[in-house]
Design a protein around this motif. Structure first.
Motif, PDB file in Angstrom:
ATOM      1  N   GLY A   1      -7.685   6.703  -4.958  1.00 43.63           N
ATOM      2  CA  GLY A   1      -6.713   5.632  -5.071  1.00 43.63           C
ATOM      3  C   GLY A   1      -5.552   6.013  -5.946  1.00 43.63           C
ATOM      4  O   GLY A   1      -5.355   7.186  -6.306  1.00 43.63           O
ATOM      5  N   SER A   2      -4.776   5.022  -6.309  1.00 41.90           N
ATOM      6  CA  SER A   2      -3.616   5.216  -7.168  1.00 41.90           C
ATOM      7  C   SER A   2      -4.033   5.041  -8.623  1.00 41.90           C
ATOM      8  O   SER A   2      -4.486   3.959  -9.019  1.00 41.90           O
TER       9      SER A   2
ATOM     10  N   LEU B   1      -4.868   1.356 -10.244  1.00 47.57           N
ATOM     11  CA  LEU B   1      -6.224   1.112 -10.746  1.00 47.57           C
ATOM     12  C   LEU B   1      -6.221   0.892 -12.250  1.00 47.57           C
ATOM     13  O   LEU B   1      -7.014   0.102 -12.773  1.00 47.57           O
TER      14      LEU B   1
ATOM     15  N   ARG C   1      -3.151   8.319  -2.437  1.00 46.25           N
ATOM     16  CA  ARG C   1      -4.527   8.287  -2.927  1.00 46.25           C
ATOM     17  C   ARG C   1      -4.908   9.653  -3.480  1.00 46.25           C
ATOM     18  O   ARG C   1      -4.645  10.674  -2.843  1.00 46.25           O
TER      19      ARG C   1
ATOM     20  N   ARG D   1       0.829  -1.217   0.000  1.00 44.17           N
ATOM     21  CA  ARG D   1       0.000   0.000   0.000  1.00 44.17           C
ATOM     22  C   ARG D   1       0.860   1.263   0.000  1.00 44.17           C
ATOM     23  O   ARG D   1       0.521   2.254   0.649  1.00 44.17           O
TER      24      ARG D   1
ATOM     25  N   LEU E   1     -15.302  -0.991  -4.808  1.00 46.35           N
ATOM     26  CA  LEU E   1     -14.433  -0.012  -4.173  1.00 46.35           C
ATOM     27  C   LEU E   1     -15.284   0.957  -3.359  1.00 46.35           C
ATOM     28  O   LEU E   1     -16.413   1.267  -3.740  1.00 46.35           O
TER      29      LEU E   1
ATOM     30  N   HIS F   1      -7.067  -0.897  -1.823  1.00 44.61           N
ATOM     31  CA  HIS F   1      -7.971   0.254  -1.877  1.00 44.61           C
ATOM     32  C   HIS F   1      -9.216   0.018  -1.019  1.00 44.61           C
ATOM     33  O   HIS F   1     -10.247   0.661  -1.228  1.00 44.61           O
TER      34      HIS F   1
END
Length: 370
Positions: free
Chosen positions: A251-252, A256, A213, A209, A361, A341
């Motif tokens: 999120g990233s 994603l 984000r 992680r 999500l 996420h």
């Protein structure tokens, strides 16, 4: 600069002794309070002068001289009762912590199969033991999964290296070797090893992680992934249909994007030989955002679907000439990215054949139900 060596701390009084002394202190203080109340509220009514009567009548001084030795003896008895009873009660109260401590020691030594399994009614100690057992179960499952993953990764990484070594040995002993074919084959094997290494790095990044984000629209990412994979879909005769709601999540973007790309890629590769379809939709619900990727294909049994998200599990047999054979980490990476996420992955076999994959999500701004 190195940290100074910490001196070992001197072991203090045990918790059992602390509780015992506390219990004994409460008993003794209560006894002193009771005796003081007797002395203050009863003896004050007795005069401290000689009382002239037909028989001996003790005054206040006489009562104090008679009362003090008995009070001292009673205080010693109360102290003994407090210490003994406190020691027994403290031992009984701390027994669950002792069991949890022994289980923690076994876990520190590598034995994760042991459980506290505390009996009796639910209380703070029972809740603590249950949480500890749950933690041990999760650790045991996680370590088993990591060991299985490491073994599979070692096997998968060793395979291209062994193939390269074999090809080089054969080429060295073959005077009529085809150098161009050898280079092409080595390039293919090397590309597969690089693809596997990158997949392992992506999987590790998702599990740690280690990403920032930021707001991102899943619908835009699905369009980009579909456009990137459109040439592959056209070569395989697969039609891609992308649509849905504007789905904002936190999120990233890179992770994603990889998640969606893996899902669409798998849907294209694991499809019908001709006339296959891939449908990608984004849905926004009050509490969550859903990404749904559906594809046609062969009918999948339930037991097979349940293993597709495990590392190095491939959904179908491939031919050696398939340029997109994959490394068996596609859905495993998708699952890890979803979990990173705070989401989840749901796989469902379609009755007519193929797979329905839904990634849930969390909604960045949950909306109240109407």
């Amino acid at each position: 600069m190195t940290d100074p060596v910490r001196k070992p701390r001197r072991r203090g009084m045990s918790a059992r002794w602390k509780l015992t002394l506390s219990y004994a202190g409460v008993v003794v203080v209560s006894g002193i309070g009771l005796l003081a109340a007797v002395a203050l509220y009863l003896l004050r009514y007795v005069p401290d002068v000689a009382i002239i009567a037909d028989r001996f009548v003790p005054n206040r001084s006489d009562l104090i001289r008679a009362f003090v030795p008995v009070a001292i003896v009673m205080m010693l008895v109360l102290l003994a009762i407090g210490l003994g009873g406190g020691w027994l009660i403290a031992g009984r109260m701390l027994a669950p912590l002792d069991r949890i401590g022994k289980a923690a020691q076994l876990a520190a030594q590598g034995s994760l199969s042991h459980r506290v399994a505390l009996e009796g009614p639910r209380d703070e100690f029972r809740d603590l033991a249950d949480v500890f057992d749950s933690m041990l179960e999760q650790l045991e499952a996680h370590i088993a999964e990591q060991q299985r993953f490491a073994a599979n990764a070692s096997h998968e990484l060793r395979t291209p290296l062994a193939i390269s070594q074999t090809m080089l040995e054969v080429a060295r002993n073959d005077p009529d070797r085809d150098v161009d074919a050898l280079i092409d084959r080595l390039h293919e094997v090397n590309a597969r090893a690089i693809e596997l290494t990158e997949a392992l790095l992506m999987l590790s990044r998702a599990e740690r992680r280690t990403f920032t984000r930021e707001p991102i629209d899943l619908s835009l990412l699905t369009e980009e992934s579909a456009e990137t994979l459109l040439p592959l879909a056209e070569r395989r005769g697969v039609a891609i249909d992308v649509g849905g709601d504007t789905a904002n999540v936190l999120g990233s973007p890179a992770l994603l994007q990889q998640l969606i790309t893996n899902l669409v890629h798998n849907a294209i590769v694991h499809n019908l030989a001709e006339g296959g379809t891939v449908t990608v939709r984004t849905h926004v619900l009050p509490e969550a955002v859903a990404l749904v990727v559906e594809n046609t294909g062969e009918v999948l049994p339930a037991h097979r679907v349940a293993t597709l998200a495990e590392p190095f599990q491939r959904g179908a047999e491939r031919t050696r000439g398939d340029d997109h054979v994959g490394v068996g980490l596609g859905l495993a990476i998708v699952q890890r990215i979803a979990q990173a996420h705070d989401g989840s992955l749901v796989l469902t076999a379609r009755e007519s054949g193929g797979l329905n994959v839904t990634v849930w999500l969390p909604h960045p701004f949950p909306r109240p139900l109407a």
